[in-house]
Write a protein that holds these residues in place. Structure first.
Motif, PDB file in Angstrom:
ATOM      1  N   GLU A 423       1.539  -1.186   0.122  1.00 45.82           N
ATOM      2  CA  GLU A 423      -0.377   0.056   0.228  1.00 45.82           C
ATOM      3  C   GLU A 423       0.626   1.252  -0.402  1.00 45.82           C
ATOM      4  OE1 GLU A 423      -2.967  -0.113   3.454  1.00 45.82           O
ATOM      5  OE2 GLU A 423      -3.828  -2.003   2.311  1.00 45.82           O
ATOM      6  N   SER A 424       0.085   2.546  -0.364  1.00 44.58           N
ATOM      7  CA  SER A 424       1.095   3.332  -0.284  1.00 44.58           C
ATOM      8  C   SER A 424       0.567   4.613   0.598  1.00 44.58           C
ATOM      9  CB  SER A 424       0.677   4.402  -2.164  1.00 44.58           C
ATOM     10  OG  SER A 424       1.138   3.052  -2.784  1.00 44.58           O
ATOM     11  N   ALA A 425      -0.323   4.423   1.315  1.00 41.96           N
ATOM     12  CA  ALA A 425      -0.714   5.752   2.593  1.00 41.96           C
ATOM     13  C   ALA A 425      -1.447   4.903   3.247  1.00 41.96           C
ATOM     14  CB  ALA A 425      -1.785   6.247   1.495  1.00 41.96           C
ATOM     15  N   ILE A 426      -1.369   5.282   4.166  1.00 42.12           N
ATOM     16  CA  ILE A 426      -1.987   4.731   6.540  1.00 42.12           C
ATOM     17  C   ILE A 426      -2.671   6.079   6.646  1.00 42.12           C
ATOM     18  CG2 ILE A 426       0.289   4.260   6.704  1.00 42.12           C
ATOM     19  CD1 ILE A 426      -0.435   2.031   9.065  1.00 42.12           C
ATOM     20  N   LEU A 427      -2.992   6.148   7.313  1.00 43.03           N
ATOM     21  CA  LEU A 427      -3.623   7.146   7.954  1.00 43.03           C
ATOM     22  C   LEU A 427      -3.595   6.968   9.464  1.00 43.03           C
ATOM     23  CD1 LEU A 427      -4.759  10.376   8.086  1.00 43.03           C
ATOM     24  CD2 LEU A 427      -7.554   9.723   7.962  1.00 43.03           C
ATOM     25  N   ALA A 428      -3.160   7.608  11.005  1.00 43.85           N
ATOM     26  CA  ALA A 428      -3.264   7.356  12.090  1.00 43.85           C
ATOM     27  C   ALA A 428      -4.638   8.138  12.621  1.00 43.85           C
ATOM     28  CB  ALA A 428      -1.879   7.300  13.063  1.00 43.85           C
ATOM     29  N   PHE A 429      -4.865   7.883  13.730  1.00 41.96           N
ATOM     30  CA  PHE A 429      -6.045   9.067  13.999  1.00 41.96           C
ATOM     31  C   PHE A 429      -5.961   8.606  15.557  1.00 41.96           C
ATOM     32  CE2 PHE A 429     -10.782   8.964  15.448  1.00 41.96           C
ATOM     33  CZ  PHE A 429     -10.949   9.633  15.618  1.00 41.96           C
ATOM     34  N   GLY A 430      -6.242   9.644  16.025  1.00 43.62           N
ATOM     35  CA  GLY A 430      -5.430  10.037  17.364  1.00 43.62           C
ATOM     36  C   GLY A 430      -6.681  10.159  18.138  1.00 43.62           C
ATOM     37  N   ALA A 431      -6.732  10.843  19.221  1.00 43.96           N
ATOM     38  CA  ALA A 431      -7.762  10.781  20.727  1.00 43.96           C
ATOM     39  C   ALA A 431      -7.931  11.877  20.308  1.00 43.96           C
ATOM     40  CB  ALA A 431      -7.299  10.283  21.804  1.00 43.96           C
ATOM     41  N   ILE A 432      -9.525  12.068  20.538  1.00 41.51           N
ATOM     42  CA  ILE A 432     -10.357  13.389  20.612  1.00 41.51           C
ATOM     43  C   ILE A 432     -10.253  13.642  21.860  1.00 41.51           C
ATOM     44  CG2 ILE A 432     -12.888  14.348  20.228  1.00 41.51           C
ATOM     45  CD1 ILE A 432     -13.136  12.505  18.138  1.00 41.51           C
ATOM     46  N   ARG A 433      -9.586  14.935  21.946  1.00 37.87           N
ATOM     47  CA  ARG A 433      -9.743  15.723  23.020  1.00 37.87           C
ATOM     48  C   ARG A 433     -10.697  16.744  23.196  1.00 37.87           C
ATOM     49  NH1 ARG A 433      -6.174  12.405  26.272  1.00 37.87           N
ATOM     50  NH2 ARG A 433      -4.901  11.538  24.804  1.00 37.87           N
ATOM     51  N   GLU A 434     -11.039  18.035  24.823  1.00 32.86           N
ATOM     52  CA  GLU A 434     -11.548  18.881  24.536  1.00 32.86           C
ATOM     53  C   GLU A 434     -10.172  19.699  25.064  1.00 32.86           C
ATOM     54  OE1 GLU A 434     -15.545  20.444  26.819  1.00 32.86           O
ATOM     55  OE2 GLU A 434     -13.732  20.062  27.609  1.00 32.86           O
ATOM     56  N   MET A 435     -10.174  20.335  24.171  1.00 37.61           N
ATOM     57  CA  MET A 435      -9.016  21.524  23.833  1.00 37.61           C
ATOM     58  C   MET A 435      -9.421  22.958  23.837  1.00 37.61           C
ATOM     59  SD  MET A 435      -5.985  19.724  22.269  1.00 37.61           S
ATOM     60  CE  MET A 435      -4.365  20.761  22.860  1.00 37.61           C
ATOM     61  N   PRO A 436      -8.376  23.703  24.329  1.00 42.68           N
ATOM     62  CA  PRO A 436      -8.381  25.266  23.759  1.00 42.68           C
ATOM     63  C   PRO A 436      -8.358  25.486  22.782  1.00 42.68           C
ATOM     64  CG  PRO A 436      -6.440  25.492  25.511  1.00 42.68           C
ATOM     65  CD  PRO A 436      -7.088  24.092  25.190  1.00 42.68           C
ATOM     66  N   TRP A 437      -9.363  26.573  21.899  1.00 41.05           N
ATOM     67  CA  TRP A 437      -9.195  26.152  20.383  1.00 41.05           C
ATOM     68  C   TRP A 437      -9.667  27.971  20.082  1.00 41.05           C
ATOM     69  CZ3 TRP A 437      -6.891  22.797  16.602  1.00 41.05           C
ATOM     70  CH2 TRP A 437      -6.858  23.267  16.355  1.00 41.05           C
ATOM     71  N   VAL A 438      -8.810  28.571  19.336  1.00 39.49           N
ATOM     72  CA  VAL A 438      -9.070  30.037  18.620  1.00 39.49           C
ATOM     73  C   VAL A 438     -10.348  29.335  18.079  1.00 39.49           C
ATOM     74  CG1 VAL A 438      -8.600  31.588  17.370  1.00 39.49           C
ATOM     75  CG2 VAL A 438      -7.087  30.474  19.219  1.00 39.49           C
ATOM     76  N   HIS A 439     -11.361  29.871  17.926  1.00 39.66           N
ATOM     77  CA  HIS A 439     -13.171  29.745  17.233  1.00 39.66           C
ATOM     78  C   HIS A 439     -13.976  30.780  16.969  1.00 39.66           C
ATOM     79  CE1 HIS A 439     -16.451  27.762  15.415  1.00 39.66           C
ATOM     80  NE2 HIS A 439     -16.843  28.404  16.755  1.00 39.66           N
ATOM     81  N   LYS A 440     -13.749  31.675  15.778  1.00 38.30           N
ATOM     82  CA  LYS A 440     -13.948  32.556  15.926  1.00 38.30           C
ATOM     83  C   LYS A 440     -13.532  33.704  16.424  1.00 38.30           C
ATOM     84  CE  LYS A 440     -18.781  30.608  14.202  1.00 38.30           C
ATOM     85  NZ  LYS A 440     -20.468  30.754  14.744  1.00 38.30           N
ATOM     86  N   GLY A 441     -12.139  34.101  16.072  1.00 37.36           N
ATOM     87  CA  GLY A 441     -11.729  35.114  17.339  1.00 37.36           C
ATOM     88  C   GLY A 441     -11.555  34.820  18.960  1.00 37.36           C
ATOM     89  N   LYS A 442     -12.214  33.591  18.903  1.00 35.13           N
ATOM     90  CA  LYS A 442     -11.980  33.473  20.685  1.00 35.13           C
ATOM     91  C   LYS A 442     -11.342  32.365  21.476  1.00 35.13           C
ATOM     92  CE  LYS A 442     -15.973  36.716  21.822  1.00 35.13           C
ATOM     93  NZ  LYS A 442     -16.905  37.314  22.549  1.00 35.13           N
ATOM     94  N   VAL A 443     -10.437  32.370  22.216  1.00 35.75           N
ATOM     95  CA  VAL A 443     -10.776  30.589  22.641  1.00 35.75           C
ATOM     96  C   VAL A 443     -11.716  30.415  23.766  1.00 35.75           C
ATOM     97  CG1 VAL A 443      -8.377  29.872  24.420  1.00 35.75           C
ATOM     98  CG2 VAL A 443      -7.936  31.807  22.512  1.00 35.75           C
ATOM     99  N   ARG A 444     -12.017  29.174  22.495  1.00 31.10           N
ATOM    100  CA  ARG A 444     -12.954  29.124  23.166  1.00 31.10           C
ATOM    101  C   ARG A 444     -12.866  26.751  23.975  1.00 31.10           C
ATOM    102  NH1 ARG A 444     -18.324  31.015  22.724  1.00 31.10           N
ATOM    103  NH2 ARG A 444     -17.497  33.033  21.462  1.00 31.10           N
ATOM    104  N   PRO A 445     -13.441  25.733  24.324  1.00 27.33           N
ATOM    105  CA  PRO A 445     -12.996  24.806  24.036  1.00 27.33           C
ATOM    106  C   PRO A 445     -13.745  23.571  23.965  1.00 27.33           C
ATOM    107  CG  PRO A 445     -14.694  25.151  26.169  1.00 27.33           C
ATOM    108  CD  PRO A 445     -14.650  26.394  25.143  1.00 27.33           C
ATOM    109  N   ARG A 446     -12.713  23.071  22.784  1.00 28.28           N
ATOM    110  CA  ARG A 446     -13.160  23.068  21.303  1.00 28.28           C
ATOM    111  C   ARG A 446     -13.377  21.219  21.651  1.00 28.28           C
ATOM    112  NH1 ARG A 446     -17.335  25.117  18.209  1.00 28.28           N
ATOM    113  NH2 ARG A 446     -16.533  24.480  16.445  1.00 28.28           N
ATOM    114  N   GLN A 447     -13.149  20.406  20.177  1.00 25.23           N
ATOM    115  CA  GLN A 447     -12.954  18.759  20.748  1.00 25.23           C
ATOM    116  C   GLN A 447     -12.139  19.062  19.554  1.00 25.23           C
ATOM    117  OE1 GLN A 447     -14.353  16.673  22.148  1.00 25.23           O
ATOM    118  NE2 GLN A 447     -15.579  18.056  23.881  1.00 25.23           N
ATOM    119  N   VAL A 448     -11.254  18.622  19.963  1.00 30.51           N
ATOM    120  CA  VAL A 448      -9.602  18.468  18.211  1.00 30.51           C
ATOM    121  C   VAL A 448      -9.657  16.980  18.684  1.00 30.51           C
ATOM    122  CG1 VAL A 448      -7.132  19.477  18.685  1.00 30.51           C
ATOM    123  CG2 VAL A 448      -9.015  20.931  19.012  1.00 30.51           C
ATOM    124  N   THR A 449      -8.455  16.740  17.710  1.00 27.78           N
ATOM    125  CA  THR A 449      -7.657  15.475  17.184  1.00 27.78           C
ATOM    126  C   THR A 449      -6.704  15.808  15.947  1.00 27.78           C
ATOM    127  OG1 THR A 449      -8.074  12.797  16.317  1.00 27.78           O
ATOM    128  CG2 THR A 449      -9.299  14.564  15.359  1.00 27.78           C
TER     129      THR A 449
END
Length: 485
Positions: A423-449
């Protein structure tokens, strides 16, 4: 005594050479029918049940549970009834199993999973004793001979003919070994015309060829006169092997445990080493806000067509990968070293890496791109459940074109996955964590992987790999963008 038939361990995969008998499903004295499972065998790819090609009474189990047996080695003897094998030969035809193909219903409601191997439906004929060994046999006479003395010393010399099913000749290695064993007496009788072939396993034959040693001039020191590596090295005057030069291992410390590497783990180890040192790996990483995907998952799971089906984040990652692969078909390809060509596959056979008690296996969903989201969810659930139970069919372990490894289920953020061979490609999918993230110009808790894409740089350059990974990330960040694909 009726006619005795020996069932030899067949090649249940693509060129496999050995298998471990996990457990016997019958005992001496049991009456068996055609297609009834005889034993469970672990190969380098999966655990499978071997169905009986004969109907009769079990007279001997030639190996114990836990033994590793070479392909072509007799493992069980069955009395199929009819005249004695030592009589006038009239029982040859009576020894044949009933018509039918493996894969039909078996006793107990089970289905034999050994694909393409079963009894022949044509008239039986004994192989001529002067039959020559096929040039492509792939096994020396000793390659499939077990050194364990059989429990039934009077078992007759019996061979079976390979079956063609769907255009595929099966049991080729077992048949080649059988031809070698049966041809041996005639070669001995014709000593004046042809010298008997020396007993040596394929690695020893290769060593002899490399060192210029004539095996026919050697007398084997192994059991049954088998020529060993030491015999060849002594004849060539070569130094002892690297293994022999190593110092004796240190005394075991308290609590030390040694686990034999065989079966699935042995195959996985060899495959990963070959892949890591054959294909030039490149790994790219992407952190994605998947809050919208998580919310969509709750709405999708409530729909009636998903009743009773697990709607996991992996399902959305798989669907995103399939949509991105349709947009970038070169990612779904493989490198043909022999032909020096790139093979772009017409469909995505999506592999899902699954951790099992026997080791890592990668079964795949055939032509996953044609499935709806609900169908894909069902296929993934069935695939992983079967793999963890150790019941994956051999055909589900071959033909994969792309793979996903879900390391997030272990709480891991990401990693640098190694390509599945071919094969030529393999994708690793990590844990989904609630993290601070800039969303619409503000830092908010978001689900990030985090995603990690490893690819073969001979086929996929940095631009293509980056665009493909970015598309997967965009589909997970905003699943609505799938309408634009």
């Amino acid at each position: 005594m009726g006619t005795l038939k020996q069932f030899r361990l067949p090649d249940v995969g693509e060129g496999l050479t050995e298998g471990e008998i996990l457990q016997w499903l019958v005992a001496v004295g049991d009456t068996v029918t055609v297609n009834q499972p005889l034993c469970e065998v672990e190969t380098a790819k999966a655990a499978v049940e071997l169905p009986s090609p004969y109907a009769g009474t079990v007279t001997a189990l030639l190996h114990e549970a836990g033994d590793t047996v070479d392909v072509g080695t007799p493992i069980i003897t069955i009395d199929v009834g009819g005249p004695d094998a030592a009589g006038d030969g009239a029982g040859d035809g009576a020894a044949e199993p009933a018509a039918g193909l493996i894969g039909g219903a078996a006793p107990g409601g089970r289905t034999a999973v050994l694909v393409g191997y079963g009894p022949r439906t044509t008239e039986a004929r004994r192989r001529p004793r002067r039959a020559a060994v096929p040039a492509d046999a792939g096994h020396s006479p000793a390659a499939g001979v077990s050194q364990r003395p059989p429990l039934l010393a009077t078992a007759p010399d019996v061979t079976t003919k390979p079956v063609r099913h769907g255009g595929l000749e099966v049991g080729r290695q077992a048949e080649a070994h059988a031809a070698s064993v049966e041809a041996a007496p005639s070669r001995a009788a014709e000593a004046g015309r042809r010298r008997p072939r020396p007993l040596a396993k394929p690695p020893v034959r290769k060593l002899a060829k490399d060192l210029g040693v004539d095996l026919t001039a050697l007398t084997g020191s192994g059991d049954g006169g088998v020529i060993t590596r030491a015999d060849v090295q002594q004849a060539a005057g070569a130094p002892a092997s690297v293994t022999e030069l190593r110092p004796a291992p240190a005394a075991a410390t308290a609590g030390e445990q040694r686990i034999p590497v065989k079966g699935v783990r042995k195959h996985t180890a060899a495959a990963m080493v070959a892949s890591a040192f054959t294909a030039p790996h490149v790994t790219e990483f992407l952190t994605v806000d998947v809050t919208r995907m998580v919310k969509l998952r709750s709405r999708i799971a409530a729909r009636p067509e998903f009743a009773g089906v697990k709607v996991s984040p992996l399902l959305f990652v798989a669907k995103a990968l399939l949509l991105a692969a349709a947009r970038h078909p070169m990612v779904n390809s493989s490198w043909d070293e022999a032909a020096q060509e790139i093979v772009v596959h017409g469909q995505v056979n999506l592999g899902i890496a699954a951790a099992t008690p026997r080791g890592l296996v990668v079964p795949n969903v055939k032509d996953a791109g044609r499935l709806s989201l609900a169908e894909l969810a069902g296929a993934l659930a069935q695939l992983t459940e079967t793999a963890r139970a150790g019941r994956t069919a051999p055909e589900d372990m071959t033909g994969g074109t792309m793979t996903i490894t879900n390391v997030g289920v272990f709480g891991v953020d990401t990693g640098t996955p190694i390509l599945n061979p071919g094969e030529s490609a393999i994708l690793a999918f990590g844990a989904i964590r609630e993290m601070p993230w800039v969303h619409k110009g503000k830092v908010r808790p978001r689900q990030v992987t985090q995603l990690a894409l490893s690819f073969d740089h001979r086929i996929i350059d940095g631009e293509l790999g980056s665009r493909f990974l970015a598309d997967v990330g965009a589909l997970l960040a905003d699943p609505g963008t799938a309408l634009a694909f």
